[in-house]
Design a protein around this motif. Structure first.
Motif, short mmCIF file in Angstrom:
data_model
loop_
_atom_site.label_atom_id
_atom_site.label_comp_id
_atom_site.label_asym_id
_atom_site.label_seq_id
_atom_site.Cartn_x
_atom_site.Cartn_y
_atom_site.Cartn_z
N THR A 11 0.83 -1.20 0.00
CA THR A 11 0.00 0.00 0.00
C THR A 11 0.86 1.25 0.00
O THR A 11 2.03 1.24 0.39
CB THR A 11 -0.92 0.04 1.24
N ALA A 12 0.23 2.35 -0.41
CA ALA A 12 0.92 3.64 -0.43
C ALA A 12 0.60 4.46 0.82
O ALA A 12 0.86 5.65 0.86
CB ALA A 12 0.51 4.42 -1.67
N THR A 13 0.04 3.83 1.84
CA THR A 13 -0.29 4.54 3.06
C THR A 13 0.96 4.88 3.84
O THR A 13 2.06 4.37 3.57
CB THR A 13 -1.23 3.69 3.93
N ALA A 14 0.81 5.72 4.85
CA ALA A 14 1.96 6.22 5.61
C ALA A 14 2.77 5.09 6.24
O ALA A 14 3.99 5.15 6.30
CB ALA A 14 1.47 7.20 6.69
N CYS A 15 2.09 4.06 6.72
CA CYS A 15 2.77 2.97 7.41
C CYS A 15 3.00 1.74 6.53
O CYS A 15 3.49 0.71 7.01
CB CYS A 15 1.98 2.57 8.65
N ILE A 59 -17.57 12.29 -15.63
CA ILE A 59 -17.31 10.91 -15.23
C ILE A 59 -16.09 10.37 -15.96
O ILE A 59 -15.25 9.68 -15.37
CB ILE A 59 -18.55 10.03 -15.50
N GLU A 60 -15.94 10.69 -17.25
CA GLU A 60 -14.76 10.24 -18.00
C GLU A 60 -13.48 10.83 -17.40
O GLU A 60 -12.45 10.15 -17.31
CB GLU A 60 -14.90 10.66 -19.46
N ASP A 61 -13.55 12.10 -16.99
CA ASP A 61 -12.39 12.72 -16.35
C ASP A 61 -12.05 12.02 -15.03
O ASP A 61 -10.86 11.81 -14.71
CB ASP A 61 -12.65 14.20 -16.08
N MET A 62 -13.08 11.64 -14.27
CA MET A 62 -12.86 10.96 -13.00
C MET A 62 -12.25 9.57 -13.23
O MET A 62 -11.36 9.15 -12.49
CB MET A 62 -14.18 10.85 -12.23
N ILE A 63 -12.72 8.89 -14.27
CA ILE A 63 -12.17 7.57 -14.59
C ILE A 63 -10.70 7.70 -14.99
O ILE A 63 -9.85 6.91 -14.56
CB ILE A 63 -12.98 6.91 -15.71
N ALA A 64 -10.40 8.71 -15.80
CA ALA A 64 -9.01 8.92 -16.23
C ALA A 64 -8.11 9.23 -15.03
O ALA A 64 -6.99 8.73 -14.94
CB ALA A 64 -8.95 10.05 -17.25
N ALA A 65 -8.63 10.06 -14.10
CA ALA A 65 -7.84 10.40 -12.92
C ALA A 65 -7.62 9.18 -12.04
O ALA A 65 -6.53 8.99 -11.47
CB ALA A 65 -8.55 11.51 -12.13
N THR A 66 -8.65 8.34 -11.93
CA THR A 66 -8.52 7.12 -11.14
C THR A 66 -7.49 6.18 -11.74
O THR A 66 -6.67 5.60 -11.02
CB THR A 66 -9.88 6.40 -11.05
N GLU A 67 -7.52 6.04 -13.05
CA GLU A 67 -6.54 5.18 -13.73
C GLU A 67 -5.12 5.71 -13.53
O GLU A 67 -4.17 4.94 -13.29
CB GLU A 67 -6.85 5.10 -15.22
N ALA A 68 -4.96 7.04 -13.65
CA ALA A 68 -3.63 7.63 -13.48
C ALA A 68 -3.11 7.43 -12.07
O ALA A 68 -1.93 7.09 -11.87
CB ALA A 68 -3.69 9.13 -13.80
N SER A 72 0.15 5.21 -10.91
CA SER A 72 1.22 5.81 -10.10
C SER A 72 1.47 4.99 -8.83
O SER A 72 2.62 4.73 -8.47
CB SER A 72 0.85 7.24 -9.74
N ARG A 73 0.40 4.57 -8.16
CA ARG A 73 0.55 3.78 -6.94
C ARG A 73 1.16 2.42 -7.24
O ARG A 73 1.98 1.93 -6.47
CB ARG A 73 -0.81 3.61 -6.25
N ALA A 74 0.76 1.82 -8.34
CA ALA A 74 1.31 0.52 -8.71
C ALA A 74 2.81 0.62 -8.98
O ALA A 74 3.59 -0.24 -8.56
CB ALA A 74 0.58 -0.03 -9.93
N SER A 75 3.21 1.67 -9.67
CA SER A 75 4.62 1.86 -9.97
C SER A 75 5.42 2.07 -8.69
O SER A 75 6.49 1.47 -8.51
CB SER A 75 4.81 3.07 -10.89
N ALA A 76 4.89 2.88 -7.77
CA ALA A 76 5.57 3.11 -6.50
C ALA A 76 5.65 1.84 -5.68
O ALA A 76 6.66 1.54 -5.03
CB ALA A 76 4.84 4.21 -5.71
#
Length: 288
Positions: A11-15, A59-68, A72-76
Motif C-alpha cells: 500500500t501507499a499509506t503512511a505505514c 465521469i470520463e475525467d474521474m475515470i481517467a484520474a482514477t486510472e492515473a 502511479s501507486r502501482a509503480s511506487a
C-alpha cells in the motif's frame, strides 16, 4: 504449524513501507513464501455515478484520474517491493515457491482492497497489515477489519516504526475467550522461538473460560516456559493497562483475541481491541 505462506498488501499509506519491510523479515525468519499483492482500484466502479446526475464528460475525467492514480501507486509499490526484496536478500519466486525456503512474489489484482485481501487471506498462514496510523489510512483500517472478521486467519498488525526485533519477547493477552484461544494457537510458531514468554491477565479483562494459570501446563507440553503477570486498567482503560504491562516486560510482540464484544459496541463504548489498534507501539497479532 509453522508459517509457510505470508500475505501482505503493498500500500501507499503512511505505514505501508514498515509493514512490507516486516513481511520480508518474517519470510526470512520462518523460511516462508511472501505473497505481496498490489490492489488497483477498478475505474468501472465510478460508472454508477452516472445515476447521480454527473455529466458523461465529468465521469470520463474521474475515470481517467482514477486510472492515473492507480498506475502511479502501482509503480511506487513495485519499486518499494523490489527495493526491500533486494535489501533483505529474498529470492523472487513468481510460481512454484519451494517449502522451507524464503521467497517472495508480487501480484497485481484489480478490485476492492478489503475484498481481495480478505479472500486471499483465507489461504495464507498470516497476513501482515500496516498500522492504521494516520487519517489518510482509512482504507488500511477497512482492510484490517475485513480480514479480521471474514478471513478466519490471524492478522499481524505492524507497528508504526520498524522494530529492532520481533518475537524474542512475546506477551499473550488471555481472557478465556474463543478469540484468545485462536490467538494462542496462531502465536505458537512465535512462542516456540521466543526467549521469554509472559501471559497477561486482569480481572476486568477475564471472561468465561480457562484461567491464565491453565495456560502454563498447556504451554509446557509444547516445550514453552512462560510466566504470568496480572495488570490493572489505567484510568479504567483495560487496553492501556495491557499495553503498559507489555511495555514493562519489554515485549516486541503481543498476541490477543480481537473484539470479544461486538465491533459496534466497542466503537460506541470503547474497548480493549480499539485501544490497542490505536495506540500499540509494538507488533500485535490478532484473531477474531
Amino acid at each position: 504449524m509453522a508459517y509457510r505462506k505470508l500475505l501482505q498488501p503493498v500500500t501507499a499509506t503512511a505505514c505501508g513501507p514498515v509493514a512490507l519491510a516486516l513481511a520480508f523479515q518474517l519470510a526470512d525468519i520462518f523460511q516462508a513464501h511472501l505473497s505481496a499483492v498490489l490492489v488497483r482500484m477498478d475505474s468501472r466502479d465510478i460508472a454508477p455515478l452516472a445515476g447521480e446526475g454527473l455529466s458523461g464528460a465529468l465521469i470520463e475525467d474521474m475515470i481517467a484520474a482514477t486510472e492515473a492514480e492507480a498506475t502511479s501507486r502501482a509503480s511506487a509499490g513495485q519499486t518499494l517491493f523490489e527495493t526491500l526484496r533486494e535489501k533483505y536478500h529474498i529470492p523472487l519466486a513468481e510460481s512454484n515457491p519451494q517449502p522451507g525456503r524464503p521467497s517472495a512474489s508480487l501480484t497485481t489484482v484489480t478490485g476492492q482492497e478489503e475484498q481481495v485481501i480478505t479472500s486471499l487471506a483465507r489461504l495464507a498462514d498470516l497476513t501482515i497489515l500496516p498500522h492504521p496510523c494516520a487519517d489518510e489510512d482509512v482504507a488500511a483500517s477497512d482492510c484490517l477489519h475485513a480480514v479480521l472478521f471474514d478471513s478466519g486467519r490471524p492478522v499481524l498488525i505492524a507497528p508504526r516504526q520498524s522494530p529492532n526485533a520481533i518475537g524474542e519477547r512475546c506477551c499473550i493477552a488471555w481472557n478465556g475467550t474463543v478469540e484468545a484461544s485462536a490467538a494462542l494457537a496462531a502465536m505458537m510458531p512465535w512462542l516456540t522461538r521466543a526467549s521469554a514468554v509472559r501471559i497477561l491477565h486482569a480481572e476486568d479483562y477475564q471472561r468465561r473460560g480457562p484461567a491464565a494459570a491453565d495456560l502454563l501446563p498447556y504451554l509446557r507440553l509444547h516445550g514453552i516456559e512462560a510466566d504470568i503477570a496480572a495488570f490493572t486498567p489505567i484510568n479504567r482503560d483495560v487496553g492501556a493497562g495491557m499495553l503498559r504491562a507489555a511495555q514493562d516486560f519489554g515485549a516486541d510482540l503481543l498476541g490477543m483475541g480481537a473484539y470479544s464484544h461486538s465491533r459496534l459496541r466497542q466503537m460506541i463504548l470503547g474497548g480493549v481491541t480499539r485501544h490497542v489498534l490505536g495506540y500499540a507501539p509494538l507488533a500485535v497479532l490478532m484473531t477474531r
